[in-house]
Motif scaffolding. Structure first.
Motif, PDB file in Angstrom:
ATOM      1  N   GLY A  64       0.798  -1.286  -0.019  1.00 17.36           N
ATOM      2  CA  GLY A  64       0.049   0.009   0.066  1.00 17.36           C
ATOM      3  C   GLY A  64       0.731   1.080  -0.007  1.00 17.36           C
ATOM      4  N   ALA A  65       1.969   1.030   0.468  1.00 20.71           N
ATOM      5  CA  ALA A  65       2.841   2.245   0.325  1.00 20.71           C
ATOM      6  C   ALA A  65       3.203   2.779  -0.841  1.00 20.71           C
ATOM      7  CB  ALA A  65       4.131   2.128   1.157  1.00 20.71           C
ATOM      8  N   GLN A  68      -1.871   2.118  -4.652  1.00 19.32           N
ATOM      9  CA  GLN A  68      -3.237   2.534  -4.006  1.00 19.32           C
ATOM     10  C   GLN A  68      -4.232   1.848  -4.331  1.00 19.32           C
ATOM     11  OE1 GLN A  68      -3.822   6.665  -4.423  1.00 19.32           O
ATOM     12  NE2 GLN A  68      -1.725   7.259  -3.872  1.00 19.32           N
ATOM     13  N   GLU A 157     -11.361   4.141  -0.739  1.00 19.69           N
ATOM     14  CA  GLU A 157     -10.501   5.345  -0.266  1.00 19.69           C
ATOM     15  C   GLU A 157      -9.185   5.001   0.640  1.00 19.69           C
ATOM     16  OE1 GLU A 157      -8.883   9.049  -0.360  1.00 19.69           O
ATOM     17  OE2 GLU A 157     -10.760   8.407  -1.299  1.00 19.69           O
ATOM     18  N   TYR A 158      -8.295   5.404  -0.277  1.00 13.48           N
ATOM     19  CA  TYR A 158      -6.892   4.847  -0.078  1.00 13.48           C
ATOM     20  C   TYR A 158      -6.345   5.143   1.430  1.00 13.48           C
ATOM     21  CZ  TYR A 158      -1.656   4.713  -0.045  1.00 13.48           C
ATOM     22  OH  TYR A 158      -0.429   4.565   0.301  1.00 13.48           O
ATOM     23  N   LYS A 159      -6.418   6.376   1.658  1.00  9.82           N
ATOM     24  CA  LYS A 159      -5.971   6.813   3.067  1.00  9.82           C
ATOM     25  C   LYS A 159      -6.638   6.182   4.164  1.00  9.82           C
ATOM     26  CE  LYS A 159      -3.535  11.014   1.665  1.00  9.82           C
ATOM     27  NZ  LYS A 159      -3.465  12.678   1.977  1.00  9.82           N
ATOM     28  N   VAL A 160      -8.247   6.175   4.143  1.00 11.34           N
ATOM     29  CA  VAL A 160      -9.039   5.637   4.897  1.00 11.34           C
ATOM     30  C   VAL A 160      -8.715   3.827   5.080  1.00 11.34           C
ATOM     31  CG1 VAL A 160     -11.257   5.179   5.543  1.00 11.34           C
ATOM     32  CG2 VAL A 160     -10.975   7.589   4.632  1.00 11.34           C
ATOM     33  N   ARG A 161      -8.324   3.505   3.908  1.00 10.70           N
ATOM     34  CA  ARG A 161      -8.131   2.088   4.135  1.00 10.70           C
ATOM     35  C   ARG A 161      -6.920   1.816   4.900  1.00 10.70           C
ATOM     36  NH1 ARG A 161      -8.299   1.489  -1.026  1.00 10.70           N
ATOM     37  NH2 ARG A 161      -6.112   1.132  -1.666  1.00 10.70           N
ATOM     38  N   LEU A 162      -5.835   2.660   4.694  1.00 15.36           N
ATOM     39  CA  LEU A 162      -4.700   2.350   5.354  1.00 15.36           C
ATOM     40  C   LEU A 162      -5.010   2.436   6.990  1.00 15.36           C
ATOM     41  CD1 LEU A 162      -1.873   4.022   3.443  1.00 15.36           C
ATOM     42  CD2 LEU A 162      -2.429   1.545   3.596  1.00 15.36           C
ATOM     43  N   GLY A 163      -5.721   3.580   7.242  1.00 16.56           N
ATOM     44  CA  GLY A 163      -6.048   3.886   8.779  1.00 16.56           C
ATOM     45  C   GLY A 163      -6.887   2.748   9.128  1.00 16.56           C
ATOM     46  N   LYS A 211       8.066   2.301   0.977  1.00 24.57           N
ATOM     47  CA  LYS A 211       8.131   3.764   0.268  1.00 24.57           C
ATOM     48  C   LYS A 211       9.229   4.371  -0.212  1.00 24.57           C
ATOM     49  CE  LYS A 211       5.040   7.224   0.004  1.00 24.57           C
ATOM     50  NZ  LYS A 211       3.642   7.102  -0.711  1.00 24.57           N
TER      51      LYS A 211
END
Length: 218
Positions: A64-65, A68, A157-163, A211
């Motif tokens: 995921g880094a 996306q 949603e990418y950032k929401v998924r990581l969170g 990353k």
């Protein structure tokens, strides 16, 4: 007459005390026996669940880094689940089977030195089971790996998924740490924090290094 009644009264009250002591001793022996019996599969299950959770989550965070796409993350996590479960099962089977060979060799030496059926039966009850340990390890790994997979499966949603993945893994790490501490009679807070910090470090290092390599164009 009075002395006879006193003797009978003492006899009546002596038996329950003896029974209580015997039951307490029996309960203690049973408790110790249960802990020793479940030590092998408990170790495999707890380690398998933690490995499945941390390794799969770290793998998904690493991908995921740099990617996306949710499909890439899910496929990576699923591949990690299958590969990790197979690896854990095979490794546990080989390890425990080696331990079993040592125990059987020891039993053979004991039998030659002291051939008693009672002694032989007791030894057979205490030998390890490689298939049981392998199955418990693979199943526990899969259960742990399902946590980040399910957490990421329905969030586009990418950032929401990581969170959400991090939050779900954090909760699961606390639960697994608490469960292992309770079943193993270890300090709960210390064990849970140790498992949690270890999982966070694994995800952070994997995410950061991936990353870095991805941004360098390699």
């Amino acid at each position: 007459m009075a002395s006879n009644q006193t003797a009978l009264s003492d006899a009546k009250f002596a038996v329950p005390v003896s029974d209580v002591e015997q039951q307490a001793a029996l309960g203690t022996e049973t408790e110790d026996f249960d802990y020793s019996r479940r030590a092998q599969w408990l170790r495999a299950a707890v380690l398998g669940a933690n490995d499945g959770l941390v390794s799969t989550a770290s793998l998904m965070m690493g991908v995921g880094a740099v990617k996306q796409d949710i499909k890439v993350m899910i496929l990576t996590g699923f591949a990690g689940l299958v590969a990790g479960a197979c690896s854990m099962a095979i490794g546990e089977f080989v390890s425990v089977h080696s331990q079993l060979d040592i125990e059987l060799a020891q039993m053979k030496r004991e039998k030659q030195r002291k051939e008693t059926e009672e002694k032989e039966g007791g030894e057979k009850e205490s030998v390890t089971n490689p298939l049981q340990a392998a199955a418990a390890s693979a199943l526990a790994f899969s259960v742990g790996a399902l946590v980040p997979l399910l957490a990421a499966s329905f969030i586009r949603e990418y950032k929401v998924r990581l969170g959400v993945v991090v939050a779900a893994v954090t909760l699961a790490l606390l639960v697994f740490g608490w469960l292992g501490a309770v079943l193993g009679k270890a300090p709960v807070v210390r064990s849970s924090l140790r498992v949690l910090v270890g999982g966070w470090l694994a995800m952070a290092v994997t995410f950061g290094l991936t990353k870095l390599i991805g941004s360098s164009g390699l």
